[in-house]
Design a protein around this motif. Structure first.
Motif, PDB file in Angstrom:
ATOM      1  N   SER A 110      30.246  17.697  58.284  1.00  0.00           N
ATOM      2  CA  SER A 110      28.927  17.818  57.681  1.00  0.00           C
ATOM      3  C   SER A 110      28.841  19.134  56.934  1.00  0.00           C
ATOM      4  N   LYS A 111      28.420  19.083  55.673  1.00  0.00           N
ATOM      5  CA  LYS A 111      28.308  20.287  54.847  1.00  0.00           C
ATOM      6  C   LYS A 111      26.872  20.428  54.362  1.00  0.00           C
ATOM      7  N   ILE A 112      26.239  21.557  54.670  1.00  0.00           N
ATOM      8  CA  ILE A 112      24.888  21.824  54.199  1.00  0.00           C
ATOM      9  C   ILE A 112      24.963  22.390  52.783  1.00  0.00           C
ATOM     10  N   LEU A 113      24.358  21.697  51.836  1.00  0.00           N
ATOM     11  CA  LEU A 113      24.379  22.139  50.443  1.00  0.00           C
ATOM     12  C   LEU A 113      23.285  23.159  50.164  1.00  0.00           C
ATOM     13  N   SER A 114      22.125  22.978  50.786  1.00  0.00           N
ATOM     14  CA  SER A 114      21.025  23.919  50.561  1.00  0.00           C
ATOM     15  C   SER A 114      19.969  23.763  51.646  1.00  0.00           C
ATOM     16  N   VAL A 115      19.247  24.865  51.902  1.00  0.00           N
ATOM     17  CA  VAL A 115      18.099  24.882  52.810  1.00  0.00           C
ATOM     18  C   VAL A 115      17.026  25.720  52.127  1.00  0.00           C
ATOM     19  N   ASP A 116      15.877  25.112  51.805  1.00  0.00           N
ATOM     20  CA  ASP A 116      14.836  25.873  51.128  1.00  0.00           C
ATOM     21  C   ASP A 116      13.462  25.235  51.339  1.00  0.00           C
ATOM     22  N   TRP A 117      12.438  26.050  51.057  1.00  0.00           N
ATOM     23  CA  TRP A 117      11.057  25.573  51.118  1.00  0.00           C
ATOM     24  C   TRP A 117      10.634  25.185  49.708  1.00  0.00           C
ATOM     25  N   VAL A 118      10.070  23.991  49.567  1.00  0.00           N
ATOM     26  CA  VAL A 118       9.721  23.487  48.240  1.00  0.00           C
ATOM     27  C   VAL A 118       8.300  22.935  48.232  1.00  0.00           C
ATOM     28  N   LEU A 119       7.706  22.929  47.034  1.00  0.00           N
ATOM     29  CA  LEU A 119       6.441  22.239  46.840  1.00  0.00           C
ATOM     30  C   LEU A 119       6.754  20.771  46.603  1.00  0.00           C
ATOM     31  N   PRO A 120       5.987  19.865  47.181  1.00  0.00           N
ATOM     32  CA  PRO A 120       6.314  18.443  47.092  1.00  0.00           C
ATOM     33  C   PRO A 120       6.041  17.856  45.711  1.00  0.00           C
ATOM     34  N   THR A 121       6.833  16.865  45.362  1.00  0.00           N
ATOM     35  CA  THR A 121       6.571  16.102  44.153  1.00  0.00           C
ATOM     36  C   THR A 121       5.367  15.193  44.399  1.00  0.00           C
ATOM     37  N   GLU A 122       4.891  14.575  43.349  1.00  0.00           N
ATOM     38  CA  GLU A 122       3.759  13.648  43.492  1.00  0.00           C
ATOM     39  C   GLU A 122       4.127  12.500  44.426  1.00  0.00           C
ATOM     40  N   ASN A 123       5.357  12.033  44.303  1.00  0.00           N
ATOM     41  CA  ASN A 123       5.811  10.935  45.161  1.00  0.00           C
ATOM     42  C   ASN A 123       5.852  11.357  46.622  1.00  0.00           C
ATOM     43  N   LEU A 124       6.348  12.570  46.894  1.00  0.00           N
ATOM     44  CA  LEU A 124       6.430  13.055  48.272  1.00  0.00           C
ATOM     45  C   LEU A 124       5.030  13.295  48.855  1.00  0.00           C
ATOM     46  N   CYS A 125       4.112  13.761  48.017  1.00  0.00           N
ATOM     47  CA  CYS A 125       2.721  13.927  48.473  1.00  0.00           C
ATOM     48  C   CYS A 125       2.149  12.600  48.949  1.00  0.00           C
ATOM     49  N   GLU A 126       2.453  11.553  48.205  1.00  0.00           N
ATOM     50  CA  GLU A 126       1.940  10.229  48.548  1.00  0.00           C
ATOM     51  C   GLU A 126       2.586   9.710  49.828  1.00  0.00           C
ATOM     52  N   ILE A 127       3.889   9.920  49.965  1.00  0.00           N
ATOM     53  CA  ILE A 127       4.611   9.427  51.145  1.00  0.00           C
ATOM     54  C   ILE A 127       4.142  10.138  52.415  1.00  0.00           C
ATOM     55  N   LEU A 128       4.051  11.471  52.348  1.00  0.00           N
ATOM     56  CA  LEU A 128       3.734  12.268  53.535  1.00  0.00           C
ATOM     57  C   LEU A 128       2.236  12.540  53.682  1.00  0.00           C
ATOM     58  N   ARG A 129       1.457  12.092  52.710  1.00  0.00           N
ATOM     59  CA  ARG A 129      -0.001  12.272  52.729  1.00  0.00           C
ATOM     60  C   ARG A 129      -0.361  13.760  52.836  1.00  0.00           C
ATOM     61  N   ILE A 130       0.215  14.553  51.920  1.00  0.00           N
ATOM     62  CA  ILE A 130      -0.023  15.996  51.899  1.00  0.00           C
ATOM     63  C   ILE A 130      -0.526  16.419  50.521  1.00  0.00           C
ATOM     64  N   GLU A 131      -0.976  17.663  50.422  1.00  0.00           N
ATOM     65  CA  GLU A 131      -1.479  18.207  49.169  1.00  0.00           C
ATOM     66  C   GLU A 131      -0.337  18.854  48.377  1.00  0.00           C
ATOM     67  N   PRO A 132      -0.505  18.974  47.044  1.00  0.00           N
ATOM     68  CA  PRO A 132       0.554  19.544  46.202  1.00  0.00           C
ATOM     69  C   PRO A 132       0.959  20.966  46.570  1.00  0.00           C
ATOM     70  N   ASN A 133       0.071  21.718  47.247  1.00  0.00           N
ATOM     71  CA  ASN A 133       0.414  23.093  47.623  1.00  0.00           C
ATOM     72  C   ASN A 133       0.932  23.212  49.050  1.00  0.00           C
ATOM     73  N   ASP A 134       1.150  22.082  49.723  1.00  0.00           N
ATOM     74  CA  ASP A 134       1.712  22.083  51.077  1.00  0.00           C
ATOM     75  C   ASP A 134       3.240  22.116  50.990  1.00  0.00           C
ATOM     76  N   LYS A 135       3.838  23.225  51.392  1.00  0.00           N
ATOM     77  CA  LYS A 135       5.292  23.342  51.299  1.00  0.00           C
ATOM     78  C   LYS A 135       5.992  22.519  52.377  1.00  0.00           C
ATOM     79  N   ALA A 136       7.187  22.057  52.038  1.00  0.00           N
ATOM     80  CA  ALA A 136       8.014  21.316  52.987  1.00  0.00           C
ATOM     81  C   ALA A 136       9.394  21.954  53.044  1.00  0.00           C
ATOM     82  N   LEU A 137       9.999  21.926  54.221  1.00  0.00           N
ATOM     83  CA  LEU A 137      11.369  22.410  54.371  1.00  0.00           C
ATOM     84  C   LEU A 137      12.319  21.315  53.916  1.00  0.00           C
ATOM     85  N   ARG A 138      13.161  21.633  52.925  1.00  0.00           N
ATOM     86  CA  ARG A 138      14.114  20.648  52.393  1.00  0.00           C
ATOM     87  C   ARG A 138      15.534  21.044  52.807  1.00  0.00           C
TER      88      ARG A 138
END
Length: 251
Positions: A110-138
């Motif tokens: 298993s190789k980790i390519l990246s670990v970062d905090w991101v603002l969600p896309t419109e699609n991710l906001c809809e999936i997770l039912r969150i606001e555009p300024n709610d950061k997610a760990l990617r």
């Protein structure tokens, strides 16, 4: 299946159920025959005759072997050992693919390519039912089999920002879910999957080292905690020719 010079037999005086004895014997023989590919596993009839039992314990043993990923079944062809092509069993726990493949004796990393905090896309906001300024760990992870890419997974988690796992820590743990439970006391207990076929985008093709638009198998998973809280989403892209999903349905 390979004919062994000395075949194990069941102990009818044992308190261990017959199907469990048969299952353990077959697991040992499968492990001993590792490396032999394309050869059908023993049929139900052959196992009934070999162990001198009814079909019930044989069927139960084969069912559990399939559920645990030791064998897979192809209609009208037979039951085959899992060796060269990864077959994901229905009972595999979330985040357990790397460990499962290693348990089968496969060279999986298993190789980790990246670990970062991101603002969600419109699609991710809809999936997770969150606001555009709610950061997610990617977390972007590449699973390699025999040195070649097998699965590219991107996981988005709604977790406290003091949860800061490093690449090496994630690679050693094999699953972010293990670290999340250990460090934050957050148990991800369920994943709801959607599985579909698609063509590889340019980015997917580059990561998986395949051609643009080449067929891939995509699994999108909504992740839930024990109290049924939606906490994340994962998109895993599998190379179609090198991966199978095995599951059963009841009528």
């Amino acid at each position: 299946m390979t004919k062994h010079a000395l075949k194990l037999t069941i102990d009818r005086q044992s308190a261990v159920p017959l199907y469990k004895q048969i299952k353990e014997i077959l697991i040992k023989e499968l492990q001993a025959a590792a490396g032999e590919t394309g050869r059908p596993f023993s049929t139900e009839h052959e196992l009934v005759e070999r162990f001198h039992v009814s079909r019930a314990p044989v069927r139960q043993a084969l069912k559990e072997l399939a559920n645990e990923g030791y064998v897979y079944r192809e209609r009208a062809k037979g039951t085959f050992p899992v060796q060269e092509m990864p077959v994901r069993p229905p009972g595999l726990e979330l985040g357990g693919l790397v460990g499962f493949l290693r348990d089968q004796g496969m060279d999986c990393k298993s190789k980790i390519l990246s670990v970062d905090w991101v603002l969600p896309t419109e699609n991710l906001c809809e999936i997770l039912r969150i606001e555009p300024n709610d950061k997610a760990l990617r977390i972007s992870r590449l699973i390699m089999l025999k040195g070649k890419p097998l699965v590219w997974a991107q996981t988005y988690l709604l977790v406290p920002e003091d949860f800061q796992p490093g690449k090496r820590e994630l690679e050693e743990a094999e699953s972010v879910f293990v670290l999340l439970e250990r460090e934050q006391g957050i148990l991800i207990s369920r994943g709801d999957h959607q599985i579909y076929a698609s063509g590889a985008s340019q980015m997917v093709a580059e990561v998986l080292d395949i051609k643009d638009s080449e067929p891939v198998l995509i699994t999108e998973t909504k992740l839930y905690t024990r109290n049924d809280r939606l906490i994340g989403w994962r998109k895993a892209v599998h190379i179609a020719d090198d991966y199978k999903l095995s599951f059963s349905v009841n009528r």
